[in-house]
Motif scaffolding. Structure first.
Motif, short mmCIF file in Angstrom:
data_model
loop_
_atom_site.label_atom_id
_atom_site.label_comp_id
_atom_site.label_asym_id
_atom_site.label_seq_id
_atom_site.Cartn_x
_atom_site.Cartn_y
_atom_site.Cartn_z
N ASN A 503 84.83 -46.10 84.40
CA ASN A 503 83.17 -45.87 84.29
C ASN A 503 83.05 -45.56 82.82
OD1 ASN A 503 80.96 -45.11 85.88
ND2 ASN A 503 80.86 -43.19 84.66
N TYR A 504 82.34 -46.55 82.32
CA TYR A 504 81.91 -46.66 80.85
C TYR A 504 80.46 -46.23 80.39
CZ TYR A 504 81.41 -48.66 76.12
OH TYR A 504 81.30 -48.98 74.69
N ASN A 505 80.35 -45.51 79.64
CA ASN A 505 78.93 -45.14 79.10
C ASN A 505 78.96 -45.48 77.74
OD1 ASN A 505 77.52 -43.01 81.23
ND2 ASN A 505 79.92 -42.60 81.18
N THR A 506 77.73 -46.08 77.19
CA THR A 506 77.48 -46.29 75.71
C THR A 506 75.83 -46.03 75.57
OG1 THR A 506 77.83 -47.90 74.00
CG2 THR A 506 77.04 -48.78 76.10
N GLN A 507 75.70 -45.86 74.23
CA GLN A 507 74.10 -45.62 74.12
C GLN A 507 73.89 -46.56 72.82
OE1 GLN A 507 72.73 -41.87 73.56
NE2 GLN A 507 70.94 -42.20 72.32
N LEU A 508 73.02 -47.52 72.91
CA LEU A 508 72.68 -48.48 71.70
C LEU A 508 71.09 -48.18 71.39
CD1 LEU A 508 74.32 -51.73 73.24
CD2 LEU A 508 75.18 -50.19 71.37
N GLY A 509 70.74 -47.46 70.48
CA GLY A 509 69.43 -47.25 70.00
C GLY A 509 69.01 -46.28 71.12
N SER A 510 67.78 -46.72 71.47
CA SER A 510 67.21 -45.86 72.78
C SER A 510 67.54 -46.22 73.92
CB SER A 510 65.63 -46.19 72.64
OG SER A 510 65.35 -47.56 72.79
N TYR A 511 68.47 -47.22 74.33
CA TYR A 511 69.04 -47.50 75.45
C TYR A 511 70.19 -46.86 75.76
CZ TYR A 511 65.66 -51.31 75.93
OH TYR A 511 64.34 -52.14 76.19
N SER A 512 70.39 -46.43 76.91
CA SER A 512 71.89 -45.98 77.47
C SER A 512 72.32 -46.80 78.72
CB SER A 512 71.83 -44.46 77.91
OG SER A 512 71.45 -43.67 76.94
N PHE A 513 73.67 -47.25 78.71
CA PHE A 513 74.06 -47.82 79.77
C PHE A 513 75.34 -47.31 80.48
CE2 PHE A 513 72.11 -50.67 76.65
CZ PHE A 513 71.38 -51.62 77.63
N GLN A 514 75.71 -47.25 81.54
CA GLN A 514 76.62 -46.69 82.26
C GLN A 514 76.95 -47.79 83.53
OE1 GLN A 514 77.81 -43.43 85.40
NE2 GLN A 514 76.78 -42.56 83.83
N ALA A 515 78.20 -48.25 83.34
CA ALA A 515 78.72 -49.25 84.27
C ALA A 515 80.09 -48.74 84.86
CB ALA A 515 78.82 -50.68 83.70
N GLY A 516 80.60 -48.82 86.24
CA GLY A 516 81.70 -48.46 86.95
C GLY A 516 81.91 -49.23 88.03
N LEU A 517 83.09 -49.18 88.28
CA LEU A 517 83.83 -49.73 89.34
C LEU A 517 84.62 -48.92 90.07
CD1 LEU A 517 83.78 -52.60 91.27
CD2 LEU A 517 85.67 -53.27 89.59
N ARG A 518 84.63 -48.77 91.47
CA ARG A 518 85.59 -48.09 92.00
C ARG A 518 86.17 -48.58 93.17
NH1 ARG A 518 86.37 -42.23 92.40
NH2 ARG A 518 87.59 -41.67 94.32
N ALA A 519 87.58 -48.68 93.28
CA ALA A 519 88.19 -49.54 94.36
C ALA A 519 88.96 -48.70 95.43
CB ALA A 519 89.33 -50.32 93.68
N GLU A 520 88.68 -48.85 96.73
CA GLU A 520 89.22 -48.07 97.68
C GLU A 520 89.78 -48.66 98.78
OE1 GLU A 520 86.53 -44.05 97.34
OE2 GLU A 520 86.47 -44.94 99.23
N ARG A 521 91.19 -48.47 99.04
CA ARG A 521 91.99 -49.04 100.07
C ARG A 521 92.08 -47.89 101.19
NH1 ARG A 521 97.05 -49.48 102.30
NH2 ARG A 521 97.60 -51.61 102.94
N THR A 522 91.56 -48.34 102.34
CA THR A 522 91.73 -47.46 103.65
C THR A 522 92.78 -47.72 104.50
OG1 THR A 522 89.60 -46.90 103.14
CG2 THR A 522 90.52 -46.14 105.31
N ALA A 523 93.71 -47.05 105.02
CA ALA A 523 94.56 -47.69 106.35
C ALA A 523 94.54 -46.32 107.16
CB ALA A 523 96.12 -47.72 105.61
#
Length: 814
Positions: A503-523
C-alpha cells in the motif's frame, strides 16, 4: 504447497524491508538527544520535536519524547539545522541554528517550554470529541460520549450508526449485507450467529469508538462487500492506577442487568490492564408466518405463530500487559474470553388448511434448548520503531478457540379440525457440539519516505479448523432416545488463507494518492464424514484498491476510489446438516456455495470539512443470498443460501453535522440506494427483484449545563429488498439524559430505547412461483434503562496517546 507459497511471500517481504531500511540508513550517522521540560523542570512526555534544514526550512526528522521527557533523533546527515519543540498547552520553542558533523553525537541539553495563558474568567474548558466525526475515508462514532450508548450492547449501538441497519442480527451498510466486523482491527472468524451473540454480550462501557469504512484500503482483509465496521475497545492510557465500575439495569417486557469493572496500572516500563463484565438478560422473539403453496393445482395454506422466551448469562473478560522493552520497542500479551450460557423455551402453533381461513389440522410444538458457549483468544504482539522517521514493524499472533454444545428438544402434537390428536406425537432432539480452532499470524511494515509519502506492506496467514457434529435422536415410548443415523452427521471444515499486501501513499501538491494491491490464496476442504462427501477448493485472487483525493482549498475536498472485495461463504452456509426449527421448517447448508466478488466505485465530496457526500456503485458476481424453498411433497420450508447471478447497488450517502446553537448539535445521515438482485432460477423461474429505498437517522445532543446533558436519536428505514425478500419500513426514537457528580467521577444516565415501540416490529414478504410468505417478527425493543458509573484514581487525560498493543482477527465460524 501452502507453506511453500507462504515462505516465498516472507522472502519477498523481507527483501522489501531490507531494501527500504538500508536506503533509510545511507549517509545518515549523526544524532542529537536531549530533554523537554516545563519551566520548573518537570518532564513533558509525548512532546513533539522536529528538526529543520536551515537552507530551505524543510523538515528532516521528527521524534516524540518518552515518559521521562527525553528525545533522540538519529541518522542525521552533517549540516546546519534548527529544532522546534511543542506540546498542547505550551508555547512552541524554536532553537538557535546549530551545526552537526558526520558521526557526531550532539547533546542538546534541556528545552524548557512555557505554559500558554488562557484567561476565561474562571471557566474551565475541557475538550470533548464530537459524537460523530466525518473523515475522508471513514465515519467515526465516539461511543464514550453518547448517553444513549450507555448500558447498551454493541449490537444496540450498531443500530444507531449512520447507514447501518440490523434485522434479526444481520447487519447491512447502506442497503448492502455482508459487512465485515473487526474488533480492534481484527477479524473475529465467528459465524453469523456467534457474532450476533458476541455483539449482544459486549457492553458499551468497554467500547471507545466505532469506525465505518465503505471502501477500505489493501491493508485490511478483502472480505466484506459492504465494507468494514471496526469496533475499537477502550484501553486506558493514563499513568498510575485507574479503576472504573459500572452498573446498569434495564426493563422492557423482561429485565436485563449489566455490571462490570476496568482496572489499569501504567508506568514508564509497564502497562497492565484488565476488565470484566457480567450480564443477565431475558428477551423474547415472536414470529407469525402466513404462507401458501401451490403444486399440481393443489393449494395448501399455513398460518403459524410462535413465542420464544430466552435468557442469557454472560461473562466477558480481558487481561493484558504491554512491556516497553526499549524506548522504541514493546511486547504485549492479551487473553480475552466470552462465556455464555443460554436457555430457551419456544411454543408454536401451525394451522393447516386447503382453503384460506379454514383449519383442517394443527401442529402444536414445544421446543426447549440450551446453548452454552465458550470463546477464548490469546494474543502476543511485538512492535518496534526502526528509525526516527516513523518506520515501524509489527508482529502479531493469535490463537482462538470456540466451543459450543447446543441441545434442543422438539415435542410436536398433531390435532385434527376438532383439536383431537389423530396421530402419534413426533418427539426428537438435536445435539450439536462444535469445536473450532483459529490460528492467525501477521506482520505489518510501514516506512515513510518523507513527510508526504509512505509505503505499507504486510503478510498474513490464517487457519481455521472446525469440527461439527449433529446427533439426531428419536424419543421412544419408554422415555429413552435412539439415534437416527440417517439424519445424523459429522462435518469437518478446514480453511487456510495466505495473504500479502502493498500500500503506497503520496501527496503531490493539493493531490493525494493511495494505491494498494492485496493477494489472497484460499485453500479449503469440507468433509461430510457420514455422507462420505469431500469438497476441495483452492483459488487465488488479487484485490486492487485506488484512492485519489484533491484538496480544493482548506475546507473542501473531492475524492474518488475503487476497490475489489470478496465474501467467502460462512462455515454454517457450507455445512450440509439439516437443523430443525419446527415440524415444517428447517435449514441446511450448501457445500457447493461459491464466494462472491464485488467491485465498488465511489466519488466523495467533503464540504467545509464536515458535510460528507458519497456516491457509490457496486457490482457483485455470484451474490450469496438467503432463500426459502418449499418441498412439494411435505409442503415444508427449507432455509438455505444460494448463489444468485448478480447484485447491483447504486447509493448516495449524505452525512451532515449541524450546530444549531452552542448547546445544541445535530448529526444527520441520509442514505438513498437502489438495489437490484438477479437470478436465472429460483424454484423453476427467473428472479429479478429491485427497489429504490432510503434511510434517515438523526442524533441531537443538548448541553444543558456543565453537568447535565441530553440526547435524542431517531431513524427511519423505508421499504427495501434483500435477496428474494421484500422488507417493509420501520422507524424508532430513543431518548437519554445524563448528569455527572463528584467532580465528574460519577456519571448517572437514564435512557429509553424505542419510545414508540416500533423498531422491534418488522414485516417481510416474498412471492415466488409456487409459494408466498408474509412474515411478521417482534422482539423486546423498548427498554427503560438506568446506568451508573464511577471512576477512581488518576482520571486526568494525557494530551497525546501512546500506541498500545495490537489486535486483528475473527468472523465466519459455525
Amino acid at each position: 504447497m501452502v507453506r511453500k507459497n507462504f515462505a516465498i511471500l516472507i522472502l519477498i517481504f523481507c527483501a522489501i524491508l531490507l531494501g527500504t531500511t538500508a536506503n533509510a540508513q545511507t549517509d545518515a550517522t549523526a544524532q542529537i538527544s536531549g530533554n523537554i521540560t516545563t519551566a520548573i523542570n518537570e518532564p513533558l512526555p509525548y512532546a513533539n520535536l522536529v528538526v529543520f534544514k536551515v537552507s530551505d526550512s524543510s523538515m528532516v526528522k521528527g521524534a516524540m519524547t518518552d515518559d521521562m521527557g527525553s528525545f533522540l533523533v538519529e541518522e542525521l546527515p552533517a549540516g546546519k539545522y534548527y529544532v522546534s519543540a511543542s506540546i498542547l498547552g505550551f508555547k512552541t520553542h524554536i532553537s538557535d541554528v546549530f551545526d552537526i558533523a558526520a558521526n557526531e553525537k550532539k547533546e542538546f541539553g534541556t528545552i524548557q517550554l512555557e505554559e500558554e495563558n488562557f484567561e476565561l474568567e474562571g471557566v474551565t474548558v475541557t475538550s470533548k470529541k464530537p459524537l460523530i466525526q466525518n473523515k475522508v475515508d471513514r465515519v467515526v462514532l465516539n461511543i464514550e460520549n453518547s448517553i444513549l450508548a450507555t448500558g447498551n450492547t454493541a449490537m444496540d449501538i450498531l443500530q444507531k450508526a449512520p447507514g447501518v441497519t440490523v434485522d434479526n442480527g444481520v447487519l447491512s451498510l447502506i442497503g448492502k449485507s455482508n459487512v465485515l466486523i473487526l474488533i480492534n482491527g481484527k477479524q473475529t472468524y465467528l459465524s453469523q450467529d456467534q457474532l450476533k451473540n458476541l455483539m449482544n454480550a459486549t457492553q458499551s462501557s468497554a467500547i471507545e469508538s466505532i469506525e465505518i469504512m465503505t471502501n477500505p484500503s489493501a491493508k485490511y482483509d478483502a472480505a466484506g462487500n459492504a465494507g468494514i465496521i471496526n469496533i475499537k475497545m477502550k484501553k486506558n492510557r493514563d499513568d498510575g492506577t485507574n479503576v472504573s465500575v459500572n452498573l446498569s439495569n434495564g426493563q422492557g417486557i423482561y429485565r436485563e442487568t449489566n455490571g462490570g469493572m476496568t482496572l489499569n496500572h501504567r508506568n514508564k516500563l509497564l502497562n497492565i490492564f484488565t476488565n470484566y463484565d457480567y450480564s443477565d438478560s431475558e428477551d423474547f422473539s415472536a414470529l407469525e408466518v402466513d404462507r401458501s403453496t401451490s403444486f399440481s393445482e393443489r393449494s395448501t395454506f399455513f398460518n403459524s405463530s410462535s413465542f420464544d422466551r430466552f435468557r442469557y448469562k454472560t461473562h466477558n473478560f480481558k487481561f493484558g500487559t504491554d512491556v516497553n522493552l526499549t524506548p522504541k520497542s514493546s511486547l504485549g500479551f492479551i487473553i480475552s474470553g466470552n462465556f455464555r450460557d443460554g436457555d430457551s423455551r419456544l411454543k408454536s402453533t401451525t394451522e393447516i388448511g386447503a382453503q384460506r381461513g379454514i383449519v383442517d389440522s394443527t401442529v402444536v410444538g414445544l421446543n426447549t434448548g440450551r446453548f452454552p458457549t465458550r470463546y477464548l483468544t490469546y494474543n502476543v504482539n511485538y512492535s518496534v520503531k526502526l528509525d526516527t522517521m516513523g518506520t515501524d514493524l509489527a508482529f502479531s499472533y493469535d490463537y482462538s478457540n470456540s466451543r459450543r454444545n447446543e441441545s434442543f428438544d422438539f415435542r410436536n402434537r398433531f390435532l385434527d379440525q376438532n383439536r383431537i390428536e389423530y396421530r402419534p406425537a413426533n418427539n426428537f432432539r438435536n445435539l450439536t457440539p462444535q469445536d473450532a480452532d483459529i490460528y492467525v499470524g501477521k506482520m505489518d511494515f510501514t516506512h515513510p519516505f518523507n513527510e508526504n509519502s509512505n509505503l505499507g506492506a504486510g503478510l498474513k496467514y490464517s487457519s481455521v479448523e472446525t469440527d461439527n457434529v449433529l446427533q439426531f435422536d428419536i424419543l421412544q415410548d419408554n422415555g429413552s432416545y435412539v439415534n437416527d443415523e440417517r439424519r445424523s452427521n459429522q462435518f469437518i471444515y478446514n480453511e487456510s488463507i495466505s495473504a500479502a499486501y502493498l500500500n503506497y501513499n503520496t501527496q503531490l501538491g493539493s493531490y493525494s494518492f493511495q494505491a494498494g494491491l492485496r493477494a489472497e490464496r484460499t485453500a479449503s476442504t469440507g468433509n461430510s464424514v457420514t455422507d462420505e462427501n469431500v469438497v476441495d477448493r483452492t483459488y487465488t485472487n488479487l484485490f486492487p484498491t485506488l484512492f485519489v483525493q484533491k484538496k480544493i482549498n482548506d475546507t473542501n475536498t473531492i475524492s474518488a476510489s475503487y476497490g475489489r472485495r470478496i465474501d467467502r461463504p460462512n462455515y454454517s452456509s457450507l455445512n450440509p446438516f439439516v437443523y430443525y426449527i419446527d415440524q415444517y421448517t428447517f435449514r441446511f447448508g450448501n457445500p457447493f456455495l461459491k464466494p462472491q466478488y464485488t467491485d465498488t466505485y465511489n466519488i466523495g465530496y467533503l464540504l467545509k470539512n464536515k458535510y460528507k457526500f458519497d456516491f457509490s456503485y457496486s457490482n457483485t458476481k455470484d451474490a450469496i443470498a438467503f432463500i426459502l424453498l418449499t418441498d412439494p411433497e411435505t409442503q415444508s420450508i427449507s432455509q438455505t443460501d444460494a448463489n444468485l447471478n448478480g447484485f447491483n447497488s447504486y447509493s448516495l450517502n449524505v452525512n451532515a453535522p449541524i450546530k444549531v446553537t452552542d448547546r445544541w448539535n445535530t448529526y444527520n445521515n441520509l442514505s438513498v440506494y437502489y438495489n437490484q438482485y438477479k437470478s436465472n432460477e429460483i424454484e423453476g423461474a427467473p428472479l429479478q427483484l429491485e427497489k429504490l429505498a432510503w434511510q434517515l437517522s438523526t442524533t441531537h445532543t443538548f448541553t444543558i449545563d456543565d453537568r447535565l446533558s441530553a440526547e435524542l436519536s431517531a431513524n427511519y428505514v423505508s421499504p427495501n429488498v434483500y435477496g428474494v425478500f421484500n422488507l417493509k419500513s420501520y422507524y424508532g426514537i430513543d431518548l437519554g439524559v445524563g448528569r455527572t457528580f463528584f467532580d465528574d467521577k460519577m456519571n448517572v444516565k437514564f435512557s429509553i430505547n424505542d419510545i414508540l415501540y416500533t423498531k422491534g416490529k418488522r414485516t417481510t414478504f416474498s412471492t415466488l412461483p409456487n409459494s408466498s410468505y408474509d412474515i411478521n417478527t417482534n422482539y423486546n425493543s423498548r427498554i427503560f434503562r438506568l446506568s451508573v458509573s464511577y471512576e477512581f484514581g488518576n482520571i486526568k487525560l494525557k494530551s497525546s496517546e501512546k500506541r498500545g498493543g495490537a489486535e486483528e482477527e475473527k468472523n465466519r465460524l459455525q
